[in-house]
Scaffold this motif. Structure first.
Motif, PDB file in Angstrom:
ATOM      1  N   ILE A  89       0.838  -1.201   0.000  1.00 38.29           N
ATOM      2  CA  ILE A  89       0.000   0.000   0.000  1.00 38.29           C
ATOM      3  C   ILE A  89       0.868   1.245   0.000  1.00 38.29           C
ATOM      4  O   ILE A  89       0.589   2.230  -0.705  1.00 38.29           O
ATOM      5  CB  ILE A  89      -0.953  -0.012   1.215  1.00 38.29           C
ATOM      6  CG1 ILE A  89      -2.019  -1.098   1.039  1.00 38.29           C
ATOM      7  CG2 ILE A  89      -1.623   1.349   1.391  1.00 38.29           C
ATOM      8  CD1 ILE A  89      -2.963  -1.212   2.200  1.00 38.29           C
ATOM      9  N   VAL A  90       1.937   1.221   0.791  1.00 40.17           N
ATOM     10  CA  VAL A  90       2.850   2.366   0.815  1.00 40.17           C
ATOM     11  C   VAL A  90       3.500   2.557  -0.553  1.00 40.17           C
ATOM     12  O   VAL A  90       3.658   3.681  -1.038  1.00 40.17           O
ATOM     13  CB  VAL A  90       3.922   2.172   1.907  1.00 40.17           C
ATOM     14  CG1 VAL A  90       4.975   3.272   1.832  1.00 40.17           C
ATOM     15  CG2 VAL A  90       3.266   2.157   3.282  1.00 40.17           C
ATOM     16  N   LEU A  91       3.879   1.445  -1.190  1.00 46.26           N
ATOM     17  CA  LEU A  91       4.578   1.529  -2.472  1.00 46.26           C
ATOM     18  C   LEU A  91       3.658   1.893  -3.624  1.00 46.26           C
ATOM     19  O   LEU A  91       4.012   2.708  -4.487  1.00 46.26           O
ATOM     20  CB  LEU A  91       5.269   0.192  -2.779  1.00 46.26           C
ATOM     21  CG  LEU A  91       6.412  -0.213  -1.850  1.00 46.26           C
ATOM     22  CD1 LEU A  91       6.926  -1.604  -2.209  1.00 46.26           C
ATOM     23  CD2 LEU A  91       7.558   0.797  -1.933  1.00 46.26           C
ATOM     24  N   PHE A  92       2.440   1.279  -3.654  1.00 40.07           N
ATOM     25  CA  PHE A  92       1.569   1.415  -4.824  1.00 40.07           C
ATOM     26  C   PHE A  92       0.317   2.242  -4.576  1.00 40.07           C
ATOM     27  O   PHE A  92      -0.328   2.664  -5.531  1.00 40.07           O
ATOM     28  CB  PHE A  92       1.145   0.030  -5.327  1.00 40.07           C
ATOM     29  CG  PHE A  92       2.296  -0.880  -5.654  1.00 40.07           C
ATOM     30  CD1 PHE A  92       3.185  -0.564  -6.669  1.00 40.07           C
ATOM     31  CD2 PHE A  92       2.494  -2.040  -4.938  1.00 40.07           C
ATOM     32  CE1 PHE A  92       4.243  -1.401  -6.969  1.00 40.07           C
ATOM     33  CE2 PHE A  92       3.553  -2.882  -5.229  1.00 40.07           C
ATOM     34  CZ  PHE A  92       4.431  -2.560  -6.247  1.00 40.07           C
ATOM     35  N   GLY A  93      -0.036   2.464  -3.287  1.00 39.39           N
ATOM     36  CA  GLY A  93      -1.255   3.223  -2.987  1.00 39.39           C
ATOM     37  C   GLY A  93      -2.455   2.308  -2.804  1.00 39.39           C
ATOM     38  O   GLY A  93      -2.378   1.078  -2.979  1.00 39.39           O
ATOM     39  N   LEU A  94      -3.595   2.898  -2.460  1.00 37.98           N
ATOM     40  CA  LEU A  94      -4.841   2.152  -2.249  1.00 37.98           C
ATOM     41  C   LEU A  94      -5.537   1.941  -3.587  1.00 37.98           C
ATOM     42  O   LEU A  94      -6.485   2.663  -3.938  1.00 37.98           O
ATOM     43  CB  LEU A  94      -5.748   2.899  -1.265  1.00 37.98           C
ATOM     44  CG  LEU A  94      -5.331   2.828   0.205  1.00 37.98           C
ATOM     45  CD1 LEU A  94      -6.157   3.805   1.038  1.00 37.98           C
ATOM     46  CD2 LEU A  94      -5.503   1.413   0.732  1.00 37.98           C
ATOM     47  N   ASN A  95      -5.089   0.960  -4.335  1.00 39.46           N
ATOM     48  CA  ASN A  95      -5.666   0.640  -5.631  1.00 39.46           C
ATOM     49  C   ASN A  95      -5.515  -0.866  -5.873  1.00 39.46           C
ATOM     50  O   ASN A  95      -5.316  -1.627  -4.928  1.00 39.46           O
ATOM     51  CB  ASN A  95      -4.990   1.460  -6.734  1.00 39.46           C
ATOM     52  CG  ASN A  95      -3.472   1.423  -6.633  1.00 39.46           C
ATOM     53  OD1 ASN A  95      -2.887   0.365  -6.430  1.00 39.46           O
ATOM     54  ND2 ASN A  95      -2.829   2.585  -6.738  1.00 39.46           N
ATOM     55  N   ARG A  96      -5.590  -1.269  -7.122  1.00 37.53           N
ATOM     56  CA  ARG A  96      -5.529  -2.687  -7.445  1.00 37.53           C
ATOM     57  C   ARG A  96      -4.132  -3.290  -7.322  1.00 37.53           C
ATOM     58  O   ARG A  96      -3.988  -4.507  -7.169  1.00 37.53           O
ATOM     59  CB  ARG A  96      -6.013  -2.931  -8.866  1.00 37.53           C
ATOM     60  CG  ARG A  96      -5.101  -2.289  -9.922  1.00 37.53           C
ATOM     61  CD  ARG A  96      -5.313  -2.884 -11.293  1.00 37.53           C
ATOM     62  NE  ARG A  96      -6.694  -2.804 -11.726  1.00 37.53           N
ATOM     63  CZ  ARG A  96      -7.124  -3.319 -12.867  1.00 37.53           C
ATOM     64  NH1 ARG A  96      -6.267  -3.956 -13.655  1.00 37.53           N
ATOM     65  NH2 ARG A  96      -8.378  -3.213 -13.226  1.00 37.53           N
ATOM     66  N   TRP A  97      -3.103  -2.461  -7.371  1.00 36.78           N
ATOM     67  CA  TRP A  97      -1.747  -2.983  -7.500  1.00 36.78           C
ATOM     68  C   TRP A  97      -1.244  -3.744  -6.279  1.00 36.78           C
ATOM     69  O   TRP A  97      -0.462  -4.689  -6.432  1.00 36.78           O
ATOM     70  CB  TRP A  97      -0.793  -1.858  -7.887  1.00 36.78           C
ATOM     71  CG  TRP A  97      -1.153  -1.296  -9.227  1.00 36.78           C
ATOM     72  CD1 TRP A  97      -1.680  -0.076  -9.499  1.00 36.78           C
ATOM     73  CD2 TRP A  97      -1.048  -1.967 -10.496  1.00 36.78           C
ATOM     74  NE1 TRP A  97      -1.918   0.072 -10.840  1.00 36.78           N
ATOM     75  CE2 TRP A  97      -1.536  -1.074 -11.478  1.00 36.78           C
ATOM     76  CE3 TRP A  97      -0.598  -3.219 -10.889  1.00 36.78           C
ATOM     77  CZ2 TRP A  97      -1.575  -1.416 -12.825  1.00 36.78           C
ATOM     78  CZ3 TRP A  97      -0.639  -3.555 -12.231  1.00 36.78           C
ATOM     79  CH2 TRP A  97      -1.122  -2.659 -13.182  1.00 36.78           C
TER      80      TRP A  97
END
Length: 250
Positions: free
Chosen positions: A111-119
């Motif tokens: 979540i820290v690296l990619f954010g709150l999304n599908r990744w």
């Protein structure tokens, strides 16, 4: 269909029929399990309504991305492990204990690296599947008979020709196994991640229906998921079988 396949089909049909009779007779609490016919009806209603189409497409696209990345990266990693024996010896302890590590502990990091999304979910599916593909690729390269490589050199094949005409056909069974495992592990990682960590997708809707005691929706979604995964595996099996028949194998 082989005799063993017919026996499996009959056994599954008997078990489904027995569950249907038990549910209809009231021997099983409907809060826990509903009749298989009601599961199929629920799945059909979900498809007809189109209510969950967006969630299904989101999950399938996440699985497709995770599996594609895992197959490409796992194949490259397996080839590197084969080409670099020192790297393999260094990585052996990690590979031996890889699936003992609960990968969901990395979700906050993703979540820290990619954010709150599908990744973050794609990343979980990827790390679930990539090692299975790498290990099967490594085994495939190791199991290529030396006589085939010597024959390729005797016929003065180029490196590209040797890989395409000798190595890949020889290790195809292991590559197909790695591909099938990558698909299964990608589904496991993405669905499980959606089940406990996401706000949409196949897994989230199954968990929401479970918490709402909506058994028709929960089992309907599970039937759709199992049907899709089973159909995909059947297609891969047919493709693999045709490849073996072209090689003269079983």
């Amino acid at each position: 269909m082989s005799r063993a396949g017919r026996i499996r089909l009959v056994a599954v049909a008997i078990l489904v029929l027995a569950l249907e009779v038990a549910c209809r007779a009231g021997w099983v609490d409907p809060v826990a399990v509903i009749a298989p016919s009601l599961m199929v009806q629920g799945a059909w209603r979900l498809l007809a309504s189109g209510k969950y189409t967006g969630d299904m497409l989101l999950t399938l696209s996440n699985v497709a991305i995770a599996c594609s990345l895992a197959v490409v990266s796992g194949f490259a990693g397996g080839w590197l492990l084969y080409a670099l024996p020192r790297l393999r010896r260094a990585a052996d302890p990690l590979l031996a204990s890889y699936y003992a590590v609960p990968t969901f502990i990395f979700y906050p990091l993703f979540i820290v690296l990619f954010g709150l999304n599908r990744w973050p979910l794609v990343a979980i599916g990827f790390i679930f599947a990539v090692v299975a593909m790498a290990l099967n690729t490594l085994q495939g390269f190791e199991r290529v008979p030396r006589v085939l490589r010597r024959t390729a050199r005797a016929m003065r094949l180029s490196t590209r020709q040797e890989m395409l005409q000798v190595v890949f056909p020889s290790c195809a069974p292991y590559l197909f196994t790695g591909l099938k495992l990558a698909i299964v592990y990608s589904f496991i990682g993405v669905i499980a991640g959606e089940f406990v960590l996401s706000g949409d997708g196949f897994g989230f809707e199954i968990a929401f229906a479970y918490n709402s005691f909506d058994n028709a929706t929960m089992y309907g979604l599970m039937i759709l998921l199992l049907g899709f995964v089973g159909g995909l595996n059947s297609i891969l099996y047919s493709w693999e079988r045709r490849l073996y028949l072209r090689r003269g194998g079983r």
